[in-house]
Design a protein around this motif. Structure first.
Motif, mmCIF file in Angstrom:
data_model
loop_
_atom_site.group_PDB
_atom_site.id
_atom_site.type_symbol
_atom_site.label_atom_id
_atom_site.label_comp_id
_atom_site.label_asym_id
_atom_site.label_seq_id
_atom_site.Cartn_x
_atom_site.Cartn_y
_atom_site.Cartn_z
ATOM 1 N N ASP A 103 0.852 -1.189 0.000
ATOM 2 C CA ASP A 103 0.000 0.000 0.000
ATOM 3 C C ASP A 103 0.883 1.232 0.000
ATOM 4 O OD1 ASP A 103 -1.874 1.983 0.225
ATOM 5 O OD2 ASP A 103 -2.709 1.324 2.141
ATOM 6 N N ALA A 104 1.207 1.698 -1.204
ATOM 7 C CA ALA A 104 2.078 2.870 -1.339
ATOM 8 C C ALA A 104 1.333 4.170 -1.056
ATOM 9 C CB ALA A 104 2.691 2.908 -2.745
ATOM 10 N N GLN A 105 -0.015 4.106 -0.946
ATOM 11 C CA GLN A 105 -0.776 5.295 -0.612
ATOM 12 C C GLN A 105 -0.661 5.660 0.863
ATOM 13 O OE1 GLN A 105 -4.520 4.616 -3.676
ATOM 14 N NE2 GLN A 105 -4.922 5.099 -1.578
ATOM 15 N N SER A 106 -0.358 4.676 1.691
ATOM 16 C CA SER A 106 -0.321 4.897 3.128
ATOM 17 C C SER A 106 0.871 5.774 3.517
ATOM 18 C CB SER A 106 -0.223 3.552 3.857
ATOM 19 O OG SER A 106 0.141 3.732 5.205
ATOM 20 N N ALA A 107 0.586 6.906 4.124
ATOM 21 C CA ALA A 107 1.662 7.789 4.568
ATOM 22 C C ALA A 107 2.527 7.099 5.618
ATOM 23 C CB ALA A 107 1.082 9.079 5.127
ATOM 24 N N GLU A 108 1.894 6.292 6.445
ATOM 25 C CA GLU A 108 2.639 5.557 7.472
ATOM 26 C C GLU A 108 3.617 4.572 6.835
ATOM 27 O OE1 GLU A 108 1.746 2.546 11.256
ATOM 28 O OE2 GLU A 108 0.125 3.736 10.374
ATOM 29 N N ASN A 109 3.157 3.866 5.784
ATOM 30 C CA ASN A 109 4.043 2.937 5.089
ATOM 31 C C ASN A 109 5.200 3.671 4.434
ATOM 32 O OD1 ASN A 109 2.418 0.843 5.842
ATOM 33 N ND2 ASN A 109 1.558 0.469 3.808
ATOM 34 N N GLY A 110 4.900 4.848 3.867
ATOM 35 C CA GLY A 110 5.951 5.639 3.234
ATOM 36 C C GLY A 110 7.003 6.078 4.234
ATOM 37 N N ARG A 111 6.545 6.529 5.399
ATOM 38 C CA ARG A 111 7.496 6.953 6.445
ATOM 39 C C ARG A 111 8.316 5.767 6.938
ATOM 40 N NH1 ARG A 111 3.082 10.126 8.091
ATOM 41 N NH2 ARG A 111 2.460 8.549 9.613
ATOM 42 N N SER A 187 16.793 7.678 -4.546
ATOM 43 C CA SER A 187 15.726 6.925 -3.894
ATOM 44 C C SER A 187 14.577 7.835 -3.473
ATOM 45 C CB SER A 187 16.268 6.151 -2.689
ATOM 46 O OG SER A 187 16.716 7.026 -1.682
ATOM 47 N N ALA A 188 14.859 9.082 -3.139
ATOM 48 C CA ALA A 188 13.790 10.012 -2.778
ATOM 49 C C ALA A 188 12.929 10.341 -3.997
ATOM 50 C CB ALA A 188 14.392 11.285 -2.192
ATOM 51 N N TRP A 189 13.545 10.501 -5.149
ATOM 52 C CA TRP A 189 12.778 10.750 -6.377
ATOM 53 C C TRP A 189 11.977 9.509 -6.762
ATOM 54 C CZ3 TRP A 189 12.188 15.499 -8.332
ATOM 55 C CH2 TRP A 189 13.100 16.483 -7.947
ATOM 56 N N GLU A 195 4.637 7.259 -5.005
ATOM 57 C CA GLU A 195 3.505 7.779 -4.255
ATOM 58 C C GLU A 195 2.578 8.598 -5.154
ATOM 59 O OE1 GLU A 195 4.889 9.789 -0.770
ATOM 60 O OE2 GLU A 195 5.552 7.940 0.200
ATOM 61 N N THR A 196 3.158 9.299 -6.125
ATOM 62 C CA THR A 196 2.328 10.077 -7.047
ATOM 63 C C THR A 196 1.434 9.159 -7.872
ATOM 64 O OG1 THR A 196 4.003 11.831 -7.192
ATOM 65 C CG2 THR A 196 2.360 11.729 -8.951
ATOM 66 N N VAL A 197 2.033 8.122 -8.464
ATOM 67 C CA VAL A 197 1.250 7.209 -9.299
ATOM 68 C C VAL A 197 0.215 6.450 -8.462
ATOM 69 C CG1 VAL A 197 1.369 5.167 -10.794
ATOM 70 C CG2 VAL A 197 3.081 6.975 -11.018
ATOM 71 N N ALA A 198 0.602 6.031 -7.265
ATOM 72 C CA ALA A 198 -0.325 5.281 -6.411
ATOM 73 C C ALA A 198 -1.540 6.110 -6.018
ATOM 74 C CB ALA A 198 0.393 4.784 -5.167
ATOM 75 N N SER A 199 -1.367 7.418 -5.875
ATOM 76 C CA SER A 199 -2.467 8.280 -5.432
ATOM 77 C C SER A 199 -3.307 8.823 -6.590
ATOM 78 C CB SER A 199 -1.921 9.453 -4.613
ATOM 79 O OG SER A 199 -1.120 10.299 -5.428
ATOM 80 N N MET A 200 -2.863 8.635 -7.822
ATOM 81 C CA MET A 200 -3.589 9.166 -8.972
ATOM 82 C C MET A 200 -4.884 8.401 -9.215
ATOM 83 S SD MET A 200 -0.431 9.846 -11.649
ATOM 84 C CE MET A 200 -1.503 10.079 -13.076
ATOM 85 N N ARG A 201 -5.876 9.103 -9.728
ATOM 86 C CA ARG A 201 -7.126 8.483 -10.147
ATOM 87 C C ARG A 201 -7.399 8.891 -11.595
ATOM 88 N NH1 ARG A 201 -5.740 5.945 -6.775
ATOM 89 N NH2 ARG A 201 -6.684 5.464 -4.751
ATOM 90 N N VAL A 202 -7.885 7.931 -12.366
ATOM 91 C CA VAL A 202 -8.111 8.123 -13.795
ATOM 92 C C VAL A 202 -9.609 8.033 -14.073
ATOM 93 C CG1 VAL A 202 -7.627 7.219 -16.102
ATOM 94 C CG2 VAL A 202 -5.849 7.138 -14.336
ATOM 95 N N ALA A 372 1.122 -1.836 -5.339
ATOM 96 C CA ALA A 372 2.011 -1.662 -6.485
ATOM 97 C C ALA A 372 1.401 -2.295 -7.720
ATOM 98 C CB ALA A 372 3.369 -2.288 -6.193
ATOM 99 N N SER A 373 1.545 -1.635 -8.851
ATOM 100 C CA SER A 373 1.021 -2.178 -10.100
ATOM 101 C C SER A 373 1.991 -3.198 -10.673
ATOM 102 C CB SER A 373 0.789 -1.046 -11.105
ATOM 103 O OG SER A 373 2.008 -0.430 -11.444
#
Length: 611
Positions: A103-111, A187-189, A195-202, A372-373
């Motif tokens: 779950d790359a959308q989770s801010a907690e997972n990202g941190r 790695s930061a980029w 996170e950008t792609v995971a949060s996008m909606r189409v 992740a896709s």
């Protein structure tokens, strides 16, 4: 740390939908990561990292600046200690990567992912001296140590591969600086992209979809749905194209700077060194594929346009099902049965190794937002086991993706006996077992089918997968090459990036296509360009290699299965020349690549004759 996750991404492989999944995909497996750690706050994780830090500091204090004076046995002992600490760090980093992928959308997972990455980077900086000092040893001195010590000679393959980078090594201080700044650099980029792609909606016809779910719609039976998905993807990435262009430009410039300091002759050279292949060998592969565009992709897509009754194909028709394709949904248990049967028919031993992936929670195939896709296989560490991620929609292509990732998984299990440092294979060889497993499954399904129309649909599907693996990935590689060359002249505007993308797509896919201008942003969704520059040619390398290897198997090569399993068990201890020699194959021979491409052309011949 090793970069050993084998990934696979193209439009049809992607998958996490916001909509309700079909009934056949509602009972999909999800992985249980507790064989690594119970949770991000597991005390064992903290204890392991604390132990690794203490051991790495003690290791540095004991050995830094002294490797040249060590005996062969003492040096072997030092490398073994280094491997043990690296495996602890590898376990922690693998867990963080898998949690984030779930779950790359989770801010907690990202941190959590970033925190672990920073901690691991800090700890491993105390180990960096070992590889730097080993590469400063003279060849004669190191060889003498290995001759006098059987324990050190065991590490010969790892030392061989390490020393490929001797000419590109910087001073110790610079190496340490680059190592420590990685977490705030590339790695930061990478994380920003994910996170950008995971949060996008189409927007697909008024319905919100994740990016991967929208991309999956590009293989829908309904052309109107495909067109709507294509429009939505173009709009979503078009709205953010300046961000994706910035990420791409920064990473390309970062690579140019580092490549310049390391004296790599061109942008692709560092990847080729890591893959243990010469620039010229990759050039020969790329040239062979590009020369074959007319007889492969151009010819096939011309036929496909006629089958679909279209004067021209649009880009959203590339993965359209054929009229003969029933587009039936395949349940997860049926997919598992097909793959296991194909593996077992080839080798009962191979199926036995594959069985735990299905009997234990080692696979995450469920569909959910933020996941992740695409698909990947992560070997984690030899003291644990691999994990597979895929997004299962019940399509025939998803079954092949399962066969593909399972191939990686069994390869990683078999190679684990080589230990943490020598189990990982170069990317060019990492795709061998995966593509071979895919071929085994396809052949089993094709050979069992008697209906000529269904056989044509199956064969066409395989051709499309092979074109995606060979033609499309070489086009991706060509795009990266041109982009990185242009970046050396200055920042590349997103409009120009789009022009390069359209140039290589037109060249590779051929005159059967009309490309709408909004297709020019589709480069932005390919994660390989961000995470692993110039990775993509490894797919074509692996596919052509497997085509040749499978041909040898079909010809009845003696003891093929036994030799094949031994090849996988070798992990990273042998180069492709040594691994292929028992099968009478040589990848340095130009005819080798033609043989692999001829297999694809032969399938297209069969389709052409069927009408």
């Amino acid at each position: 740390m090793q970069d050993v996750t084998q990934t696979r991404t193209d439009a049809p492989d992607s998958a996490a939908s916001m909509a309700s999944p079909p009934a056949a995909t509602q009972a999909l497996p999800a992985w249980d990561l507790s064989d690594l750690y119970a949770a991000p706050d597991d005390p064992r994780l903290t204890a392991d990292l604390d132990r690794a830090e203490a051991e790495s500091r003690a290791f540095e204090a004991a050995h830094a600046g002294r490797l040249a004076s060590l005996s062969g046995d003492a040096l072997a002992s030092a490398i073994a200690t280094y491997e043990g600490i690296e495996e602890i760090l590898g376990r922690a980093m693998s867990f963080a990567q898998l949690v984030f992928s779930g779950d790359a959308q989770s801010a907690e997972n990202g941190r959590f992912y970033q925190t672990i990455q920073e901690r691991v980077t800090t700890i491993s900086s105390h180990l960096l001296f070992l590889t730097l000092e080993l590469n400063r040893l003279e060849d004669a001195s190191l060889e003498q140590k290995m001759l006098s010590s059987a324990a050190l000679a065991r590490w010969r393959p790892w030392l061989r591969d390490l020393r490929v980078f001797r000419a590109h090594q910087l001073s110790d201080d610079l190496e340490k600086l680059l190592h420590e700044k990685e977490v705030t650099g590339r790695s930061a980029w990478n994380r920003l992209f994910d996170e950008t792609v995971a949060s996008m909606r189409v927007d697909v016809g008024g319905e919100e979809q994740t990016v991967s779910a929208a991309l999956n719609k590009l293989s829908d039976n309904d052309r109107a749905v495909r067109a709507a998905a294509a429009k939505g993807v173009s709009a979503a990435f078009g709205d953010r194209v300046r961000l994706f262009s910035l990420i791409t430009n920064v990473l390309a410039k970062d690579k140019e700077i580092i490549d310049g300091w390391r004296r790599y002759p061109r942008a692709t050279s560092s990847r080729n060194r890591a893959n243990m292949v010469e620039d010229e060998v990759v050039d020969a592969l790329v040239a062979a594929v590009r020369e074959s565009f007319p007889r492969l992709s151009h010819r096939y897509y011309g036929m496909k346009a006629k089958w679909l009754g279209l004067p021209k194909l649009m880009h959203w028709d590339r993965n359209a099902p054929l009229p003969d394709d029933a587009d039936t949904t395949i349940s997860w248990p049926e997919a598992v049965a097909r793959v296991r049967a194909a593996y077992g028919a080839f080798s009962p031993e191979l199926e036995r190794i594959a069985a735990p992936f299905f009997e234990k929670p080692w696979i995450d195939a469920a569909l959910r937002p933020g996941k992740a896709s695409g698909a990947f296989a992560h070997p984690t560490v030899p003291s644990a086991h691999p994990y597979l991620l895929l997004n299962y929609h019940g399509k025939a292509r998803d079954v092949m993706t399962l066969a593909h990732e399972l191939g990686h998984g069994v390869h990683q299990v078999l190679a684990a006996q080589q230990g943490y440092l020598m189990s990982s294979t170069p990317l060019t060889l990492a795709e061998t077992a995966s593509v071979f497993g895919e071929m085994l499954t396809f052949r089993a399904v094709l050979d069992a089918e008697r209906d000529p129309r269904k056989r044509r649909a199956l064969l066409a599907g395989k051709v499309e997968d092979m074109l995606n693996t060979v033609v499309r990935q070489i086009a991706f590689y060509r795009f990266e090459t041109l982009l990185h060359e242009e970046r050396r002249k200055g920042e590349v505007a997103h409009e120009r990036i789009g022009e390069i993308w359209m140039q290589v797509q037109t060249e590779s896919l051929g005159p059967a296509f009309d490309f709408t201008p909004d297709y020019s942003v589709y480069w932005a969704y390919i994660p390989h360009f961000v995470h692993t520059p110039f990775y993509v040619y490894a797919y074509a390398f692996g596919d052509c290699l497997v085509n040749a290897l499978y041909g040898v198997f079909r010809e009845g090569h003696p003891r093929f299965q036994e030799k094949y399993l031994e090849m996988l068990k070798a992990g990273g201890t042998k180069r492709h020349k040594e691994l292929l020699a028992p099968f009478g194959l040589d990848a340095s021979d130009p005819a080798f690549w033609r043989k692999g491409l001829d297999v694809i052309s032969g399938f297209i011949d069969e389709l052409e004759q069927a009408g």
